[in-house]
Write a protein that holds these residues in place. Structure first.
Motif, short mmCIF file in Angstrom:
data_model
loop_
_atom_site.label_atom_id
_atom_site.label_comp_id
_atom_site.label_asym_id
_atom_site.label_seq_id
_atom_site.Cartn_x
_atom_site.Cartn_y
_atom_site.Cartn_z
N ALA A 87 0.83 -1.21 0.00
CA ALA A 87 0.00 0.00 0.00
C ALA A 87 0.87 1.26 0.00
N THR A 88 1.94 1.23 0.78
CA THR A 88 2.85 2.38 0.81
C THR A 88 3.50 2.61 -0.55
N ALA A 89 3.94 1.53 -1.18
CA ALA A 89 4.57 1.65 -2.50
C ALA A 89 3.59 2.21 -3.53
N ALA A 90 2.34 1.76 -3.47
CA ALA A 90 1.33 2.26 -4.42
C ALA A 90 1.08 3.75 -4.21
N MET A 91 1.00 4.19 -2.95
CA MET A 91 0.79 5.61 -2.68
C MET A 91 1.97 6.45 -3.15
N MET A 92 3.18 5.93 -2.95
CA MET A 92 4.37 6.66 -3.40
C MET A 92 4.41 6.80 -4.91
N ALA A 93 3.98 5.72 -5.61
CA ALA A 93 3.93 5.79 -7.07
C ALA A 93 2.94 6.86 -7.53
N GLY A 94 1.79 6.94 -6.86
CA GLY A 94 0.81 7.96 -7.20
C GLY A 94 1.31 9.36 -6.89
N LEU A 95 1.97 9.53 -5.74
CA LEU A 95 2.52 10.85 -5.38
C LEU A 95 3.63 11.27 -6.33
N ALA A 96 4.41 10.27 -6.78
CA ALA A 96 5.50 10.59 -7.72
C ALA A 96 4.94 11.14 -9.02
N ALA A 97 3.80 10.62 -9.47
CA ALA A 97 3.20 11.09 -10.72
C ALA A 97 2.71 12.53 -10.60
N MET A 98 2.37 12.96 -9.37
CA MET A 98 1.86 14.31 -9.17
C MET A 98 2.93 15.31 -8.76
N SER A 99 4.15 14.83 -8.53
CA SER A 99 5.20 15.70 -7.98
C SER A 99 5.96 16.48 -9.04
N GLY A 100 5.67 16.23 -10.31
CA GLY A 100 6.40 16.93 -11.36
C GLY A 100 7.75 16.31 -11.61
N VAL A 101 8.80 17.13 -11.66
CA VAL A 101 10.15 16.63 -11.92
C VAL A 101 11.06 17.06 -10.78
N GLY A 102 12.27 16.48 -10.79
CA GLY A 102 13.26 16.86 -9.80
C GLY A 102 13.55 15.77 -8.79
N ALA A 103 14.15 16.18 -7.67
CA ALA A 103 14.60 15.23 -6.65
C ALA A 103 13.43 14.52 -5.98
N THR A 104 12.31 15.23 -5.81
CA THR A 104 11.14 14.60 -5.17
C THR A 104 10.64 13.43 -5.99
N LEU A 105 10.52 13.62 -7.30
CA LEU A 105 10.09 12.54 -8.18
C LEU A 105 11.03 11.35 -8.09
N LEU A 106 12.33 11.62 -8.14
CA LEU A 106 13.31 10.54 -8.10
C LEU A 106 13.23 9.77 -6.78
N ALA A 107 13.10 10.51 -5.67
CA ALA A 107 13.05 9.86 -4.35
C ALA A 107 11.81 8.98 -4.22
N LEU A 108 10.67 9.50 -4.65
CA LEU A 108 9.43 8.72 -4.55
C LEU A 108 9.46 7.49 -5.46
N LYS A 109 9.99 7.68 -6.69
CA LYS A 109 10.10 6.55 -7.61
C LYS A 109 10.99 5.45 -7.04
N LEU A 110 12.16 5.83 -6.56
CA LEU A 110 13.09 4.84 -6.02
C LEU A 110 12.50 4.13 -4.80
N SER A 111 11.88 4.89 -3.93
CA SER A 111 11.30 4.28 -2.72
C SER A 111 10.20 3.29 -3.09
N SER A 112 9.33 3.70 -4.02
CA SER A 112 8.25 2.81 -4.44
C SER A 112 8.79 1.54 -5.09
N THR A 113 9.77 1.71 -5.98
CA THR A 113 10.35 0.55 -6.67
C THR A 113 11.02 -0.40 -5.69
N LEU A 114 11.80 0.15 -4.75
CA LEU A 114 12.49 -0.69 -3.77
C LEU A 114 11.49 -1.45 -2.90
N LEU A 115 10.41 -0.78 -2.51
CA LEU A 115 9.40 -1.46 -1.70
C LEU A 115 8.75 -2.60 -2.49
#
Length: 356
Positions: free
Chosen positions: A73-101
Motif C-alpha cells: 500500500a505504501t509503495a502504491a501511494m508513493m507511485a501515485g505521489l510521484a506522478a503528481m510531484s512533477g520533476v526533480g529530486a522529489t520525483l526521483l526519491a518517490l520513484k526509487l522508494s516505491s520501486t524498492l518497496l
C-alpha cells in the motif's frame, strides 16, 4: 551389584507407575513397560514441540501478511505521489522508494508462497493432536494388555511414521506445498498389523462378530472409498489449484508494479507507468489477502488430512477383517462402536461421516 540394579529398576518402574496413574501390571514384561514409558515421555515432548512451533508459524503468517500489505500500500501511494510531484529530486526519491518497496515485497512473497506459513501451522496442529492421541493410546495399551517387545516395536514405528509425515525442520525435509499428485496424508506405518497378529492365539467365545457385522464393515469401507475419500481428494485438488494461481499472481503483480513505478515520470510511458504502479499494487494486496488471509494452504492441508483419516479407517477395518477367525479379533461390538464414533454414524448410506 545385581541386587542394586534390580532395586533401581524396580524403583524406576514404581515411580513411572505412580506418575502415570498406577497402570503398571506386575505380570507384564517389565522391560517392555519401561521402554513404553520412555516412549510416552518422547511422545509428550513431541506434542508440545509441535504445538509451540505451530503457534509460531501461525504468527509468521499474520505478521508477514500484515507487513506485505502495508509495504504494498505504501509503495502504491508513493507511485501515485510521484506522478503528481512533477520533476526533480522529489520525483526521483518517490520513484526509487516505491520501486524498492515493490521489489522487496516481491522477494518476501516468493519465499512466503514457497513455504506457506498457514499450511505449516496446520501441519503442526495435526501433528500435536496425533501425538497426544498416541500418548493416550500407549497409556491404554499398558493398562489393558500384557505387554511384549512387539508392542514396543509397533509404538516406535508409529512415532517414526508421525515424524516422517509431519517434519519439524523447514530446510531439506519440508513437505512439498504444491505436489503434482494430491495424495491423502499418511501418518501411520505402511503395514498395519492384523488383529490376529495383535491378539495372537487368544480365543474368546462369542467375540461379538457375526456375518451381518462383517458385511456392515465391508459396506462402510466401500462408502469410504467411493464417497468420503474421493470427495476430500477432490476438494484438496480444488484448494491446491486455487493456491497455485494465487501464489503465482501475487509476486507477478508486485513485480509489474515495480516496473511501472520505475517508469513514472518518463515522457513516453509516464501515464501507463502510474497505472501499473498503483493499480497492480492494489490488486496484489487483494490477491495476497485472499491467499494468506484466507489461509488457502491451511484449507488444502485440512482436506488432505481428512482424506488421510478416511484412508486410515479403510485400512484399519480391512486389517481387522483379514483375521479370518473372529475369536482372534478385537471384540466386534467394541470395534463397531469405535468405528461409529470416529465416523459420526453407523449407517452405510450417503457419506460415512457427518462430522467432517
Amino acid at each position: 551389584m545385581i541386587t542394586t540394579t534390580t532395586s533401581t529398576r524396580r524403583h524406576k518402574l514404581n515411580r513411572n507407575t505412580a506418575r502415570n496413574g498406577g497402570i503398571f501390571k506386575p505380570n507384564t514384561n517389565s522391560k517392555a513397560v519401561e521402554e513404553l514409558y520412555a516412549i510416552m515421555d518422547v511422545v509428550a515432548d513431541r506434542a508440545e514441540m509441535h504445538k509451540n512451533i505451530g503457534a509460531q508459524r501461525d504468527n509468521w503468517n499474520h505478521l508477514l501478511l500484515t507487513s506485505i500489505n502495508g509495504m504494498t500500500a505504501t509503495a502504491a501511494m508513493m507511485a501515485g505521489l510521484a506522478a503528481m510531484s512533477g520533476v526533480g529530486a522529489t520525483l526521483l526519491a518517490l520513484k526509487l522508494s516505491s520501486t524498492l518497496l515493490y521489489v522487496s515485497v516481491t522477494g518476501v512473497l516468493m519465499v512466503m508462497n514457497r513455504i506457506q506459513p498457514s499450511q505449516l501451522a496446520e501441519e503442526q496442529r495435526n501433528a500435536s493432536r496425533l501425538f497426544k492421541q498416541l500418548h493416550e493410546e500407549i497409556k491404554t495399551t499398558i493398562a489393558l494388555r500384557n505387554l511384549t517387545m512387539n508392542d514396543v516395536n509397533e509404538t516406535t514405528e508409529k512415532v517414526l511414521a508421525l515424524d516422517r509425515a509431519y517434519p519439524l525442520p523447514l530446510i531439506g525435509t519440508m513437505l512439498d506445498k504444491f505436489p503434482k499428485n494430491v495424495e491423502p496424508a499418511v501418518w501411520w506405518p505402511q503395514q498395519l498389523k492384523t488383529q490376529q497378529e495383535k491378539f495372537g492365539d487368544r480365543k474368546v467365545k462369542k467375540n461379538g462378530w457375526n456375518k451381518n457385522l462383517e458385511e456392515e464393515m465391508k459396506g462402510v469401507v466401500g462408502v469410504l472409498k467411493r464417497k468420503d475419500s474421493a470427495e476430500y481428494l477432490r476438494l484438496s485438488k480444488m484448494a491446491l489449484k486455487l493456491n497455485k494461481i494465487l501464489a503465482i499472481c501475487g509476486p507477478l503483480l508486485t513485480g509489474l508494479a515495480a516496473v511501472g513505478s520505475a517508469f513514472v515520470g518518463v515522457p513516453w510511458h509516464g501515464s501507463w507507468a502510474v497505472v501499473l504502479g498503483v493499480t497492480f499494487g492494489a490488486l496484489a494486496t487483494v490477491v495476497n489477502t485472499l491467499e494468506h488471509g484466507g489461509q488457502v494452504g491451511m484449507v488444502f492441508e485440512m482436506y488432505r488430512s481428512s482424506a488421510g483419516f478416511f484412508k486410515l479407517m479403510e485400512e484399519t477395518i480391512e486389517s481387522t477383517l483379514k483375521g479370518r477367525e473372529a475369536d482372534r479379533r478385537e471384540n466386534g461390538e467394541v470395534f463397531e462402536t469405535e468405528v461409529a464414533l470416529k465416523l459420526g454414524r453407523k449407517a452405510t448410506e450417503e457419506f460415512a461421516s457427518k462430522l467432517f
